[in-house]
Design a protein around this motif. Structure first.
Motif, mmCIF file in Angstrom:
data_model
loop_
_atom_site.group_PDB
_atom_site.id
_atom_site.type_symbol
_atom_site.label_atom_id
_atom_site.label_comp_id
_atom_site.label_asym_id
_atom_site.label_seq_id
_atom_site.Cartn_x
_atom_site.Cartn_y
_atom_site.Cartn_z
ATOM 1 N N ARG A 117 7.385 -24.353 -1.683
ATOM 2 C CA ARG A 117 8.162 -23.305 -2.365
ATOM 3 C C ARG A 117 7.252 -22.191 -2.843
ATOM 4 N N VAL A 118 6.067 -22.565 -3.342
ATOM 5 C CA VAL A 118 5.107 -21.537 -3.766
ATOM 6 C C VAL A 118 4.764 -20.652 -2.576
ATOM 7 N N GLY A 119 4.497 -21.277 -1.423
ATOM 8 C CA GLY A 119 4.144 -20.517 -0.226
ATOM 9 C C GLY A 119 5.268 -19.572 0.187
ATOM 10 N N LEU A 120 6.511 -20.089 0.171
ATOM 11 C CA LEU A 120 7.663 -19.263 0.565
ATOM 12 C C LEU A 120 7.874 -18.112 -0.416
ATOM 13 N N ARG A 121 7.644 -18.403 -1.688
ATOM 14 C CA ARG A 121 7.831 -17.374 -2.724
ATOM 15 C C ARG A 121 6.840 -16.223 -2.512
ATOM 16 N N HIS A 122 5.576 -16.598 -2.262
ATOM 17 C CA HIS A 122 4.571 -15.553 -2.034
ATOM 18 C C HIS A 122 4.918 -14.737 -0.792
ATOM 19 N N ALA A 123 5.425 -15.417 0.250
ATOM 20 C CA ALA A 123 5.779 -14.712 1.488
ATOM 21 C C ALA A 123 6.928 -13.745 1.232
ATOM 22 N N ALA A 124 7.913 -14.203 0.453
ATOM 23 C CA ALA A 124 9.058 -13.347 0.147
ATOM 24 C C ALA A 124 8.602 -12.121 -0.640
ATOM 25 N N ALA A 125 7.672 -12.341 -1.594
ATOM 26 C CA ALA A 125 7.170 -11.221 -2.401
ATOM 27 C C ALA A 125 6.455 -10.219 -1.503
ATOM 28 N N ARG A 126 5.667 -10.733 -0.539
ATOM 29 C CA ARG A 126 4.957 -9.839 0.383
ATOM 30 C C ARG A 126 5.951 -9.055 1.237
ATOM 31 N N ALA A 127 7.005 -9.784 1.696
ATOM 32 C CA ALA A 127 7.975 -9.168 2.595
ATOM 33 C C ALA A 127 8.736 -8.042 1.897
ATOM 34 N N SER A 128 8.954 -8.197 0.588
ATOM 35 C CA SER A 128 9.694 -7.169 -0.149
ATOM 36 C C SER A 128 8.903 -5.865 -0.216
ATOM 37 N N GLY A 129 7.603 -5.943 0.057
ATOM 38 C CA GLY A 129 6.780 -4.743 0.122
ATOM 39 C C GLY A 129 6.427 -4.162 -1.228
ATOM 40 N N GLU A 130 7.014 -4.685 -2.293
ATOM 41 C CA GLU A 130 6.684 -4.148 -3.618
ATOM 42 C C GLU A 130 5.570 -4.972 -4.226
ATOM 43 N N SER A 131 4.554 -4.295 -4.753
ATOM 44 C CA SER A 131 3.527 -5.065 -5.446
ATOM 45 C C SER A 131 4.047 -5.377 -6.847
ATOM 46 N N PRO A 132 3.823 -6.603 -7.291
ATOM 47 C CA PRO A 132 4.390 -7.031 -8.570
ATOM 48 C C PRO A 132 3.816 -6.205 -9.727
ATOM 49 N N GLU A 133 4.681 -5.917 -10.686
ATOM 50 C CA GLU A 133 4.234 -5.103 -11.819
ATOM 51 C C GLU A 133 3.695 -5.944 -12.952
ATOM 52 N N LEU A 229 -4.341 -21.238 -10.404
ATOM 53 C CA LEU A 229 -3.572 -20.805 -11.571
ATOM 54 C C LEU A 229 -2.212 -21.481 -11.490
ATOM 55 N N SER A 230 -1.730 -22.017 -12.612
ATOM 56 C CA SER A 230 -0.402 -22.653 -12.602
ATOM 57 C C SER A 230 0.628 -21.666 -12.090
ATOM 58 N N ALA A 231 1.642 -22.192 -11.400
ATOM 59 C CA ALA A 231 2.697 -21.309 -10.913
ATOM 60 C C ALA A 231 3.837 -21.273 -11.914
ATOM 61 N N ASP A 232 4.159 -22.399 -12.490
ATOM 62 C CA ASP A 232 5.220 -22.437 -13.504
ATOM 63 C C ASP A 232 5.078 -23.688 -14.344
#
Lengths: 232, 356
Positions: A117-133, A229-232
């Protein structure tokens, strides 16, 4: 992702292990596809790019590292290594080749699913193209736009190197980051063989962020490999 | 092998040359038969120390040298006289048979040494196997029993009973997996020279990582860590030292009741850093004390407490590799105390890293 249910390619030559993985994945809302050799894995990756790869390291026709490298040539698909090899050098080799995470056999389904799930989450964040604020975890908040770190709403002063290390860990939150990757993030290519610099700085970071640095909540050590780093 | 073979041939050439030189000096007083005896001596020496091929070569070379230098007409080869031919054949036979005898003696000696080593290893392996088969079979029996019960009687079991069996399967697999890792670790430490990957580590980090790995086992224990601020980094193989701490902590978790306090204290003395792990549990039984760090020592006899019995012997092996001292005793007020004494070494200058 073409469908809501992610497609997971399992590269594994043991039939029993494939069965366990298929049941685990399908009962957790994922689609399953398999390859039993390096060659088959590479052709499947090309034919139908998966959303995630679970790769064993010892395959009948060669090293799983070849699958990782081939997948990394043209994609950032999350790759989780699932191997009976528990030596740190094997983990580092897989991570350096481009794997996102490493789970050793025998494993528990819960542990594996959490990493997937961590891997998929990071991939989804990358795919959204927005860098996290911002990054928030329990009492820790990192405002990436403003470069501000607060703990229980109290500002924490980090040195530039400490901040760069923290940002590198945040980018892969929940995944292990190797010593060399962190050294590169903190100091550039100059200090790659100076692991004690990294350890001194991680100790400093823990002193600033952890309630009890010997029993960390955020910054975990993967001895011989790196930090997580802990994820959650 | 090839290397030693060529050295053998070189030595043989030397032997024949030496025999020829000696004969050259003695030839005016000796008969041809006496001269042959000198070569024969060389062949016997060669046969005793080198392989068969080399001793044959020595015999042939000796025969040629005898013929060439000492049989008239001198400095020519004539194999015509039958008596000289017999001399040559005798040299050859002596060479071959002596080297065969010598080879047999050498093999016999090697076999005897090997047998002695095997006998002591055999004894160790027997106790190892006996203990291992118990330690691996017990969880395996629970797993097999639970799984087959589920398969055959599922419809007659309540959901709660089914869950208990499943829980047992998972838990016993975990224990078995740890046992197997212990065995592999011990095998690795004893298999040959271990190359330590020494790096500078803060003890805080190694102890923290070990606590993290033992978290689930120490949930019912009260754990406290106190590290004095003047403790320097230590130059060790981090993975092995973490394993040492993990095994000490697992030992504490295993042999003390829930609610026990486990304290890890780290302090610096003149030339040592001491890590002291103590608990207020029942302490180490007196009878066990002398064997505590030996393989397959267990506080409870068979079955009651799970574990390979290898944990503390791995700790000792790791400490020895690092020239550290690991000792254990009971505190006067009760409870066990383990002390790891780490020789102090000057940590690297990290001021350069502070350009920040």
């Amino acid at each position: 992702m073409t469908e809501a249910r992610p497609l997971v390619l399992v590269v594994e030559d043991e039939p029993q292990m494939r069965r366990v993985l298929r049941l685990t994945l399908e009962s957790n809302g994922m689609r399953y596809t398999e390859a039993i050799s390096v060659r088959e894995a590479i052709s499947k990756i090309r034919a139908q790019p998966p959303d995630l790869i679970i790769a064993d390291l010892a395959l009948p026709d060669g090293e799983g590292l070849r699958v990782i490298r081939a997948a990394r040539e043209d994609s950032s698909v999350p790759i989780v290594v699932l191997s009976a090899r528990s030596q740190e050098s094997d983990k580092i080799a897989a991570l350096d080749a481009g794997a996102d995470d490493y789970v050793t056999k025998p494993f528990s389904a819960g542990e594996l699913l959490a990493r997937l799930r961590v891997g998929l989450r990071h991939a989804a964040a990358r795919a959204s193209g927005e860098s996290p604020e911002a990054f928030t975890l329990l009492d820790l908040r990192v405002d990436i736009l403003q470069r501000r770190v607060t703990l229980r709403n109290v500002p924490v002063h980090l040195t530039p190197i400490e901040y760069r290390l923290l940002i590198c860990l945040i980018a892969k939150a929940g995944q292990v980051v190797t010593h060399s990757e962190l050294l590169r993030a903190g100091w550039g290519a100059a200090k790659l063989d100076q692991q004690h610099y990294l350890r001194i700085y991680m100790t400093g970071l823990r002193r600033k962020l952890e309630l009890d640095p010997a029993r960390p909540t955020y910054l975990h050590t993967e001895t011989g490999v790196g930090y997580r780093l802990s994820a959650d | 092998m090839l290397h030693s073979r060529w050295r053998g041939y070189a030595m043989i050439t030397l032997i024949v040359a030496a025999g020829t030189a000696l004969n050259w000096v003695l030839s005016r007083w000796l008969t041809l038969t006496d001269l042959a005896m000198v070569y024969l001596l060389g062949v016997i020496v060669a046969a005793a120390y080198f392989e068969r091929d080399a001793s044959i070569a020595c015999a042939v070379l000796s025969f040629i040298a005898l013929d060439f230098f000492f049989v008239p007409p001198y400095l020519t080869l004539h194999f015509t006289h039958s008596e000289h031919l017999i001399t040559g054949i005798v040299l050859l036979i002596v060479g071959v048979s002596t080297s065969a005898l010598a080879a047999r003696v050498r093999a016999e000696m090697q076999r005897a040494t090997r047998a002695a080593v095997l006998a002591s290893e055999e004894q160790l392996r027997n106790s190892l196997l006996a203990s291992l088969s118990h330690d691996l079979r017990t969880p395996l029996a629970v797993i097999a029993g639970s799984a087959s019960t589920l398969r055959e009687n599922r419809s007659r079991l309540s959901t709660e009973e089914q869950n208990q069996l499943l829980e047992q399967i998972v838990e016993q697999s975990r224990i078995m997996s740890l046992d197997v890792s212990d065995v592999l670790e011990m095998t690795r430490l004893h298999a040959g020279p271990v190359i330590l990957d020494r790096q500078w580590h803060p003890l805080e980090e190694l102890i923290g990582a070990a606590l993290e790995r033992c978290k689930s086992k120490l949930l019912d224990h009260e754990v406290a860590v106190r590290i004095s601020p003047d403790v320097p980094m230590i130059h060790v193989d981090g993975v092995l030292i973490e394993k040492l701490f993990v095994n000490l902590l697992e030992n504490a978790a295993r042999y003390t009741p829930p609610g026990t306090h486990v304290t890890i204290g780290v302090s610096r003395s003149d030339n040592h850093v001491d890590v002291i792990l103590e608990d207020d549990g029942p302490g180490i039984p007196d009878a066990l004390q002398p064997h505590l760090f030996e393989k397959f020592t267990r506080a409870s006899s068979e079955g009651a407490v799970a574990g390979s019995g290898l944990g503390l012997s791995i700790c000792r092996a790791v400490a020895q590799l690092h020239e550290m001292e690991l000792s254990a005793d009971n505190k006067p007020q009760g409870g066990a105390r383990f002390v790891l004494s780490i020789p102090y070494s000057v940590p690297p200058d990290a001021t350069e890293s502070q350009h920040d």
